[in-house]
Scaffold this active site. Structure first.
Site, PDB file in Angstrom:
ATOM      1  N   THR A  26       0.848  -1.200   0.000  1.00  0.00           N
ATOM      2  CA  THR A  26       0.000   0.000   0.000  1.00  0.00           C
ATOM      3  C   THR A  26       0.884   1.250   0.000  1.00  0.00           C
ATOM      4  O   THR A  26       0.619   2.217  -0.731  1.00  0.00           O
ATOM      5  CB  THR A  26      -0.944  -0.001   1.225  1.00  0.00           C
ATOM      6  OG1 THR A  26      -1.457  -1.325   1.421  1.00  0.00           O
ATOM      7  CG2 THR A  26      -2.103   0.951   1.012  1.00  0.00           C
ATOM      8  N   GLY A  77       0.905   1.761   5.720  1.00  0.00           N
ATOM      9  CA  GLY A  77      -0.148   0.759   5.798  1.00  0.00           C
ATOM     10  C   GLY A  77      -0.165   0.083   7.157  1.00  0.00           C
ATOM     11  O   GLY A  77       0.509   0.504   8.096  1.00  0.00           O
ATOM     12  N   GLY A  92       5.947  -6.624   6.728  1.00  0.00           N
ATOM     13  CA  GLY A  92       7.077  -6.487   5.810  1.00  0.00           C
ATOM     14  C   GLY A  92       8.417  -6.445   6.536  1.00  0.00           C
ATOM     15  O   GLY A  92       9.471  -6.293   5.900  1.00  0.00           O
ATOM     16  N   GLU A  98       9.690   1.881  11.149  1.00  0.00           N
ATOM     17  CA  GLU A  98       8.342   2.460  11.055  1.00  0.00           C
ATOM     18  C   GLU A  98       7.954   3.111  12.376  1.00  0.00           C
ATOM     19  O   GLU A  98       7.373   4.203  12.401  1.00  0.00           O
ATOM     20  CB  GLU A  98       7.330   1.367  10.684  1.00  0.00           C
ATOM     21  CG  GLU A  98       7.499   0.854   9.268  1.00  0.00           C
ATOM     22  CD  GLU A  98       6.626  -0.331   8.924  1.00  0.00           C
ATOM     23  OE1 GLU A  98       6.475  -0.611   7.725  1.00  0.00           O
ATOM     24  OE2 GLU A  98       6.098  -0.998   9.829  1.00  0.00           O
TER      25      GLU A  98
HETATM   26  C1  5RP Z   1       5.589  -3.381   6.822  1.00  0.00           C
HETATM   27  C2  5RP Z   1       4.261  -2.993   7.337  1.00  0.00           C
HETATM   28  C3  5RP Z   1       3.182  -2.774   6.337  1.00  0.00           C
HETATM   29  O1  5RP Z   1       2.615  -1.528   6.557  1.00  0.00           O
HETATM   30  C4  5RP Z   1       2.130  -3.830   6.506  1.00  0.00           C
HETATM   31  O2  5RP Z   1       2.747  -5.102   6.433  1.00  0.00           O
HETATM   32  C5  5RP Z   1       1.032  -3.719   5.442  1.00  0.00           C
HETATM   33  O3  5RP Z   1       1.565  -4.065   4.204  1.00  0.00           O
HETATM   34  P1  5RP Z   1       0.678  -4.059   2.876  1.00  0.00           P
HETATM   35  O4  5RP Z   1       0.394  -2.640   2.563  1.00  0.00           O
HETATM   36  O5  5RP Z   1       1.565  -4.729   1.855  1.00  0.00           O
HETATM   37  O6  5RP Z   1      -0.573  -4.856   3.152  1.00  0.00           O
HETATM   38  O7  5RP Z   1       4.034  -2.856   8.502  1.00  0.00           O
HETATM   39  O8  5RP Z   1       6.494  -3.656   7.850  1.00  0.00           O
END
Ligand code: 5RP
Length: 222
Positions: A26, A77, A92, A98
């Site tokens: 996202t 996201g 991720g 983050e």
């Molecule tokens: C990465 C994150 C992402 O924000 C979370 O995994 C959501 O990912 P996606 O947008 O691919 O669903 O925390 O560490």
């Protein structure tokens, strides 16, 4: 839906500001949108090496967080989010950076599709970034708390650590659980973003983008 919320997030970016940029599919849509308005921003701070590469590829200057005095907004996201805007993040593996960028930002705008909205956090395995030498000890502590920790195979974080994904949790009080996990020696960061949750959720639905604001119940579909 991911693209729609990424587009909607652009309205939250003040002209000339440095933008905090998250990680994941996202956030990648958001990076594409930022590329369209790159003349209107001062640059970006990235929450992962992967996002930094994407930003640079689009010609958006990437700044070191330490060189930035203020960060008006962070856009990212989530893996799960409640109506109180507490989240599980780290699917991720970028949870530590983050959380640091989110801590600096004045406003956290979360962008997700509606599949991420939950009544209680915990169905998505909770990521913990752990120092490699503490793996077994942290796993024992987590098992004592009722969780099932699984090592994310073949994965090393941008900080050189491992990830334990904790399954079988139900988290009715995410603020308290986040604080408790912070006390476990060897855990660098846990993926609960509840003490500093999101301020705004842009939720992609079949009917359009819904806006939820922390502490308020009004929602708007655009
Ligand atoms: C990465 C994150 C992402 O924000 C979370 O995994 C959501 O990912 P996606 O947008 O691919 O669903 O925390 O560490």
């Amino acid at each position: 839906m991911k693209q729609a919320v990424a587009k909607a997030a652009i309205a939250h970016i003040p002209a000339g500001c440095i933008v905090g940029v998250g990680t994941g599919s996202t956030a990648n849509f958001f990076i594409e949108e930022l590329g369209h308005i790159k003349q209107r921003i001062g640059g970006a701070v990235a929450s992962s090496e992967a996002s930094a590469q994407r930003l640079k590829h689009l010609g958006i200057p990437v700044l070191d967080l330490n060189s930035v005095d203020e960060l008006p907004v962070y856009v990212d996201g989530a893996d799960e989010i409640t109506r109180n805007l507490a989240m599980i993040k780290g699917g991720g593996g970028a949870l530590t950076r983050e959380k640091i960028v989110a801590a600096v930002a004045r406003k956290f705008v979360c962008i997700t599709d509606q599949s991420k909205l939950v009544d209680m956090l915990g169905r998505f395995p909770l990521p913990l970034e752990v120092l490699p030498m503490a793996r077994a000890q942290v796993a024992r502590e987590i098992t004592r708390l009722g969780g099932q920790p699984l090592l994310r195979q073949g994965f090393t974080t941008d900080n050189g650590n491992i990830i334990l994904d904790v399954h079988h949790l139900q988290i009715p009080d995410p603020v308290a659980f986040e604080s408790m996990l912070n006390q476990i020696v060897g855990v660098v960061t846990n993926g609960l973003f509840a003490r500093r949750g999101a301020d705004v959720l842009l939720l992609g639905t079949a009917d359009g983008v819904m806006t939820l604001t922390a502490g308020r119940h009004d929602t708007k579909v655009s």
